[in-house]
Design a protein around this motif. Sequence first.
Motif, short mmCIF file in Angstrom:
data_model
loop_
_atom_site.label_atom_id
_atom_site.label_comp_id
_atom_site.label_asym_id
_atom_site.label_seq_id
_atom_site.Cartn_x
_atom_site.Cartn_y
_atom_site.Cartn_z
N THR A 46 0.81 -1.22 0.00
CA THR A 46 0.00 0.00 0.00
C THR A 46 0.84 1.27 0.00
O THR A 46 0.31 2.36 -0.26
N ASN A 47 2.14 1.16 0.30
CA ASN A 47 2.99 2.35 0.35
C ASN A 47 4.27 2.21 -0.48
O ASN A 47 5.13 3.08 -0.41
N GLY A 48 4.41 1.14 -1.25
CA GLY A 48 5.63 0.93 -2.00
C GLY A 48 5.37 0.38 -3.39
O GLY A 48 4.35 -0.25 -3.67
N VAL A 49 6.33 0.62 -4.30
CA VAL A 49 6.25 0.18 -5.69
C VAL A 49 7.57 -0.48 -6.06
O VAL A 49 8.65 0.00 -5.68
N ARG A 50 7.49 -1.57 -6.79
CA ARG A 50 8.69 -2.22 -7.32
C ARG A 50 8.71 -2.07 -8.83
O ARG A 50 7.75 -2.42 -9.52
N LEU A 51 9.80 -1.50 -9.35
CA LEU A 51 9.98 -1.30 -10.79
C LEU A 51 10.96 -2.34 -11.34
O LEU A 51 11.94 -2.69 -10.68
N ALA A 52 10.70 -2.77 -12.54
CA ALA A 52 11.63 -3.64 -13.26
C ALA A 52 11.60 -3.25 -14.73
O ALA A 52 10.56 -2.84 -15.25
N TRP A 53 12.75 -3.35 -15.38
CA TRP A 53 12.82 -2.97 -16.79
C TRP A 53 13.85 -3.85 -17.51
O TRP A 53 14.66 -4.54 -16.89
N GLU A 102 -5.48 1.89 2.30
CA GLU A 102 -5.29 1.19 3.56
C GLU A 102 -6.64 0.73 4.12
O GLU A 102 -7.67 1.34 3.85
N GLY A 103 -6.61 -0.32 4.92
CA GLY A 103 -7.83 -0.78 5.56
C GLY A 103 -7.88 -0.36 7.01
O GLY A 103 -7.05 -0.78 7.82
N GLY A 104 -8.83 0.48 7.38
CA GLY A 104 -8.99 0.88 8.77
C GLY A 104 -8.08 2.03 9.16
O GLY A 104 -7.09 2.34 8.49
N ALA A 105 -8.44 2.66 10.27
CA ALA A 105 -7.65 3.79 10.76
C ALA A 105 -6.36 3.30 11.40
O ALA A 105 -6.33 2.25 12.05
N THR A 160 3.58 3.41 15.74
CA THR A 160 3.06 2.09 16.09
C THR A 160 2.20 1.47 15.00
O THR A 160 1.77 0.33 15.13
N SER A 161 1.92 2.22 13.93
CA SER A 161 1.02 1.71 12.90
C SER A 161 1.81 1.20 11.70
O SER A 161 2.93 1.65 11.44
N LEU A 162 1.21 0.28 10.99
CA LEU A 162 1.82 -0.26 9.77
C LEU A 162 1.09 0.19 8.52
O LEU A 162 1.44 -0.22 7.42
N ASN A 163 0.06 1.01 8.68
CA ASN A 163 -0.77 1.36 7.52
C ASN A 163 -1.02 2.85 7.40
O ASN A 163 -1.99 3.27 6.81
#
Length: 645
Positions: free
Chosen positions: A472-479, A549-552, A579-582
């Motif tokens: 939900t917070n990261g992108v992986r690029l490949a080329w 994200e799901g939930g607060a 303390t949050s992961l989202n």
Amino acid sequence: MSTHAIRLLVMAALAAAFSSPAAAQQSWHVAPGGTGDGSSPAAPLPRIQLALQAAHPGDTVLVAPGTYPELISTVRAGSPGLPISVTASGARGSAVVSRPGQVLQVSHPDHVFDGLVFDGQYAATDAVRIASGGHRLVLRRAEIRRSGRDCVDMGAPEGVLFEQSVIHHCLWWDGAARRDAHGIVAGAVRGLTIRGVEIHTFSGDAVQLDPGRSLPGWDDVLIEGSTFSLAPLPAPANGFAAGVVPGENGLDTKTNGAAPRASIAIRDTVAHGFRGGLIANMAAFNIKEQVEATLDGVTVSDSEIAFRLRGPGGNGGAWVHLRNAVVHDVLTGIRYEDAIEQVEVSHVTFGGGVSRIFQAANSSWGGVDVRNTLVLGSSLPKEAPTSGQNLVVGTSAFVAAATHDYRLAASAPAIDGGVVLAEIPLDRAGLPRVQGAAPDIGAYEYAASIEPPPPPPSGPALTATPSPTDPTNGVRLAWTNVAGESGYEIARAPAGGGFARVATRPADKATWSDSRLTSGSTYRYRVRALVGTSPGPWGNDVSLTLAPEGGAPSAPTALAARLSSTAPTTTVLLTWQDTSLNEDGFYVERSTDGVAYSRIATRPVNAKTYTSGSLTGGRTYWYRVRAFNSTAEGAASAAVAITTQ
């Protein structure tokens, strides 16, 4: 782990260290959660610092992959030829030393740190400090990042080497204005070498030498094969807004006028992006005061001033030798100031996009000596007369001026047009200077036997997917890997926004992961290959929308406030635990009565600090912090109160 348990581990490690003469040179093993005495990979110590307490000259501390939330401080000296080494046992960058504050203190000589990441989490302190006793330190294959002050602050050690490392995001915003945070800042150092180092994204200078102008002065500094750069921030960072160019110069020299003249050599180094910032007269190289500088094989582009050279003042004036340089796409090539005495410009090529070659500022051009220099344009400036074998040419004189390949074409009038300069035996590619009847004019010597350049690389075929570890917070690029390239440049654009460079990758590295992004948002990416410093065409654009994200997110904890040591009447420094992961970021809220709060700042994902400035002395303020994401705002942390002086 309890204090008592740690004490037992240290005692066991020290007992092992002194158990026999053969143990004087051994390996110590460290891994997150370790419970052993460090004597083997199966019995690792839990902290790097515990291993350093046991290590002696010639020993190696092997650090397993993982994150180490600690301050590492040297304990005892190594020996010349038998340093104490701290090395990542996994891939480069797999061992991360990360905490909100200083992460490395070197106070003893003869240490090597190899392959580690040092992350200061934007705390209001230097990330790495090297005391005057840290002689012969080697920082190799390191990454030093996210400092709220200087990334590296040095006293006056001798023989320090930075090699094959990356230093970035050294950013200091005091709540109201930019403050200097340098990539590397040094005092009266001797024998400092910066080799193969990339320094980018800083709010001061990439390298600043002796801002305190301390005696007996610095000397014998070498920078080679390195890159200094700035660019508009693609996202807010430590108080700086997105789109801001936060820094000042690539190199800035200062000296004490009573010290002997300092010497510095810069070779085969690239600088770009020094324009459009928060100060006037940004320069890739700002060389001033009691220094003699030789720059050979330097490339400067995309900057306001390539070389700002400053003459006599209270601390003396610079003597500068500029050789085999290539300059393009700058407002000013060389700005010479304050009745400068000695500027030698020899075998330099000024390419396309240079608005003015020279600019005088309170100085005549009597101290400027220009010879064998090539200008792409219609006329020579007065500082570069034809009597110095200087020449103006069109684009046909070069292999590919449109892509800034300024090697000479076979028909170039610059061939054999120069005079021999004994102090410059080689061109910027390492060729002997005389390939024909006489030296060629400009940075390159023409040789018919040189193989033609590879064709411009094609645009890489790019794909983008959510990060497998942080979707939900990261992108992986490949080329697709492009044949003949020397690296890659990656650009990103938010939805509806323009592209900005966000990363580079070395040759044959065709993947990259982006992080700290906003869930539910759309991002576009593109990649192009480089041949040398010349870019090929962009490949296809890709667009990716991250899942919401799901939930607060949960509330931050351990919110703490303290007064700034430098501005206790107007500035408060906040820290908290994430303390949050989202979360997509944090809202900082302030109150003057402990009841009614207003939002004063937004901090990015994973942020843990904020500097609140422009306060009133002698007044009490209440603060709280809450996380948010695209779904909802989380609950606020417990409030803290603090009274300014």
